[in-house]
Design a protein around this motif. Sequence first.
Motif, PDB file in Angstrom:
ATOM      1  N   UNK A   1      60.999  35.036   0.336  1.00 31.57           N
ATOM      2  CA  UNK A   1      62.004  35.789   0.922  1.00 31.57           C
ATOM      3  C   UNK A   1      60.736  36.170   0.477  1.00 31.57           C
ATOM      4  N   UNK A   2      61.300  37.276  -1.060  1.00 30.24           N
ATOM      5  CA  UNK A   2      61.403  38.326  -2.133  1.00 30.24           C
ATOM      6  C   UNK A   2      59.569  38.513  -1.857  1.00 30.24           C
ATOM      7  N   UNK A   3      58.544  37.402  -1.745  1.00 29.69           N
ATOM      8  CA  UNK A   3      57.209  37.440  -1.945  1.00 29.69           C
ATOM      9  C   UNK A   3      56.720  38.112  -0.817  1.00 29.69           C
ATOM     10  N   UNK A   4      57.532  37.723   0.793  1.00 29.34           N
ATOM     11  CA  UNK A   4      56.479  37.962   2.182  1.00 29.34           C
ATOM     12  C   UNK A   4      56.954  38.935   1.961  1.00 29.34           C
ATOM     13  N   UNK A   5      58.478  39.593   1.680  1.00 27.70           N
ATOM     14  CA  UNK A   5      58.630  41.165   2.119  1.00 27.70           C
ATOM     15  C   UNK A   5      58.008  42.356   1.171  1.00 27.70           C
ATOM     16  N   UNK A   6      57.901  41.525  -0.299  1.00 22.96           N
ATOM     17  CA  UNK A   6      56.293  42.628  -0.994  1.00 22.96           C
ATOM     18  C   UNK A   6      56.062  42.816  -0.588  1.00 22.96           C
ATOM     19  N   UNK A   7      55.152  41.561   0.415  1.00 25.01           N
ATOM     20  CA  UNK A   7      53.351  41.456   0.926  1.00 25.01           C
ATOM     21  C   UNK A   7      53.756  42.920   2.103  1.00 25.01           C
ATOM     22  N   UNK A   8      54.951  42.328   3.374  1.00 27.67           N
ATOM     23  CA  UNK A   8      55.090  43.363   4.389  1.00 27.67           C
ATOM     24  C   UNK A   8      55.525  44.683   3.955  1.00 27.67           C
ATOM     25  N   UNK A   9      56.008  45.280   2.571  1.00 28.06           N
ATOM     26  CA  UNK A   9      56.443  46.669   2.662  1.00 28.06           C
ATOM     27  C   UNK A   9      55.146  47.789   2.699  1.00 28.06           C
ATOM     28  N   UNK A  10      54.272  46.559   1.125  1.00 25.71           N
ATOM     29  CA  UNK A  10      52.882  47.449   0.995  1.00 25.71           C
ATOM     30  C   UNK A  10      52.347  47.717   2.231  1.00 25.71           C
ATOM     31  N   UNK A  11      52.423  45.995   3.296  1.00 29.34           N
ATOM     32  CA  UNK A  11      50.798  46.529   4.347  1.00 29.34           C
ATOM     33  C   UNK A  11      51.408  47.038   5.174  1.00 29.34           C
ATOM     34  N   UNK A  12      53.080  47.459   5.152  1.00 32.16           N
ATOM     35  CA  UNK A  12      53.615  49.124   5.610  1.00 32.16           C
ATOM     36  C   UNK A  12      52.884  50.394   5.418  1.00 32.16           C
ATOM     37  N   UNK A  13      53.135  50.513   4.233  1.00 28.32           N
ATOM     38  CA  UNK A  13      53.432  52.093   3.342  1.00 28.32           C
ATOM     39  C   UNK A  13      51.605  51.967   3.868  1.00 28.32           C
ATOM     40  N   UNK A  14      50.432  51.072   3.611  1.00 23.13           N
ATOM     41  CA  UNK A  14      49.101  51.073   3.415  1.00 23.13           C
ATOM     42  C   UNK A  14      48.477  51.917   4.424  1.00 23.13           C
TER      43      UNK A  14
ATOM     44  N   UNK B   1      54.137  51.311  -4.950  1.00 23.54           N
ATOM     45  CA  UNK B   1      55.859  50.767  -6.029  1.00 23.54           C
ATOM     46  C   UNK B   1      57.022  51.100  -5.806  1.00 23.54           C
ATOM     47  N   UNK B   2      56.674  52.433  -5.888  1.00 19.35           N
ATOM     48  CA  UNK B   2      58.159  52.945  -5.954  1.00 19.35           C
ATOM     49  C   UNK B   2      58.682  52.909  -4.305  1.00 19.35           C
ATOM     50  N   UNK B   3      57.603  53.549  -3.866  1.00 19.84           N
ATOM     51  CA  UNK B   3      58.054  53.198  -1.661  1.00 19.84           C
ATOM     52  C   UNK B   3      58.783  51.838  -1.973  1.00 19.84           C
TER      53      UNK B   3
ATOM     54  N   UNK C   1      38.589  56.387   7.750  1.00 12.68           N
ATOM     55  CA  UNK C   1      38.325  54.971   8.083  1.00 12.68           C
ATOM     56  C   UNK C   1      40.372  55.011   8.419  1.00 12.68           C
ATOM     57  N   UNK C   2      40.238  53.684   8.561  1.00 13.20           N
ATOM     58  CA  UNK C   2      41.841  53.226   8.846  1.00 13.20           C
ATOM     59  C   UNK C   2      42.264  51.529   9.032  1.00 13.20           C
ATOM     60  N   UNK C   3      43.002  51.652   8.272  1.00 14.25           N
ATOM     61  CA  UNK C   3      43.410  49.684   8.195  1.00 14.25           C
ATOM     62  C   UNK C   3      44.178  49.186   8.812  1.00 14.25           C
ATOM     63  N   UNK C   4      44.519  47.428   8.789  1.00 17.52           N
ATOM     64  CA  UNK C   4      44.712  47.182  10.471  1.00 17.52           C
ATOM     65  C   UNK C   4      45.353  45.899   9.546  1.00 17.52           C
ATOM     66  N   UNK C   5      46.694  45.618   9.378  1.00 20.05           N
ATOM     67  CA  UNK C   5      47.267  44.078   8.949  1.00 20.05           C
ATOM     68  C   UNK C   5      46.875  42.918  10.229  1.00 20.05           C
ATOM     69  N   UNK C   6      46.354  41.848   9.014  1.00 20.17           N
ATOM     70  CA  UNK C   6      45.521  41.029  10.081  1.00 20.17           C
ATOM     71  C   UNK C   6      47.080  39.712   9.283  1.00 20.17           C
ATOM     72  N   UNK C   7      48.135  39.480  11.005  1.00 17.73           N
ATOM     73  CA  UNK C   7      48.802  38.475  10.539  1.00 17.73           C
ATOM     74  C   UNK C   7      49.954  38.964  10.034  1.00 17.73           C
ATOM     75  N   UNK C   8      51.078  38.429   9.798  1.00 17.87           N
ATOM     76  CA  UNK C   8      51.883  38.658   8.707  1.00 17.87           C
ATOM     77  C   UNK C   8      52.635  38.016   7.582  1.00 17.87           C
TER      78      UNK C   8
END
Length: 258
Positions: free
Chosen positions: A155-168, A94-96, A179-186
């Motif tokens: 828009x903020x709700x969607x961006x927070x999800x996108x940020x976490x998925x990109x950091x993960x 969440x700092x990121x 292991x590894x992780x991959x986003x399913x959709x956007x």
Amino acid sequence: MENQEQEIDLRELFYVLLSKLHIIILVAVFGALCAFAIAKFVLPVKYTSSISIFVNAAGENQNTTDGKADNANLTAAKSLAATYIVILEDDIVYDKVSDLLVQDYEISDLQKVFNVSYENGEPYISASQIKSLVTIASVNETEVISISATTQNPQLSADICTYIASIAPDLLTRTTHAGSVESIGNAKVPSSPSSPNVKKITLIGMLAGFVIAAAAVIIAHLIDNRINIGEDFKKRFPDVPVLAEIPDVYNLDKGGKK
């Protein structure tokens, strides 16, 4: 005899409620109107967006036989997903996210949702504030992790999800070395609010008004010590004989006349 008296009492309460039904309905309608007004004009409108990430215990460069997931890998992926969830709930994530929000949004827009602080002249949002808006959980105990965010800005709700998925991906594999992780959709920007549920709140208000009014009528009847009819006297003093009853000369229902 006790069952008969109980049946009579219940029947009496039913008739009491029936006689006050118009009042009960009015209170129920009033409760529904109050609940509707609160849901429509008082409670803040919030929007929820979500994104899912898939956990692969075998890693990115390993393939399963004939393209089918091995049972052992599936079990390992489910266990790994639980570990990933714990890591994703750490403040470092969440700092990121805070850094990305400050980078992409105007401070004035962020201040509408968060309490923006400053450290060494640089704005930041505390991890606890962002974490309170996010829910991370496995989907039906599978190897799929769902990340959702709820704010007053779609828009903020969607961006927070996108940020976490990109950091993960980088954080999780670097931390666990497995292991590894991959986003399913956007994460999609929600077009309609997720809360408040006006219909549900209105229905709850109506039911609450109905129950409160009915309870008030029953309590008022039970604590009423007045003797209104001869039957009341017979119930309270069963051993005392009733010689006669004086009719209410103004009440036609009680034997009176005009």
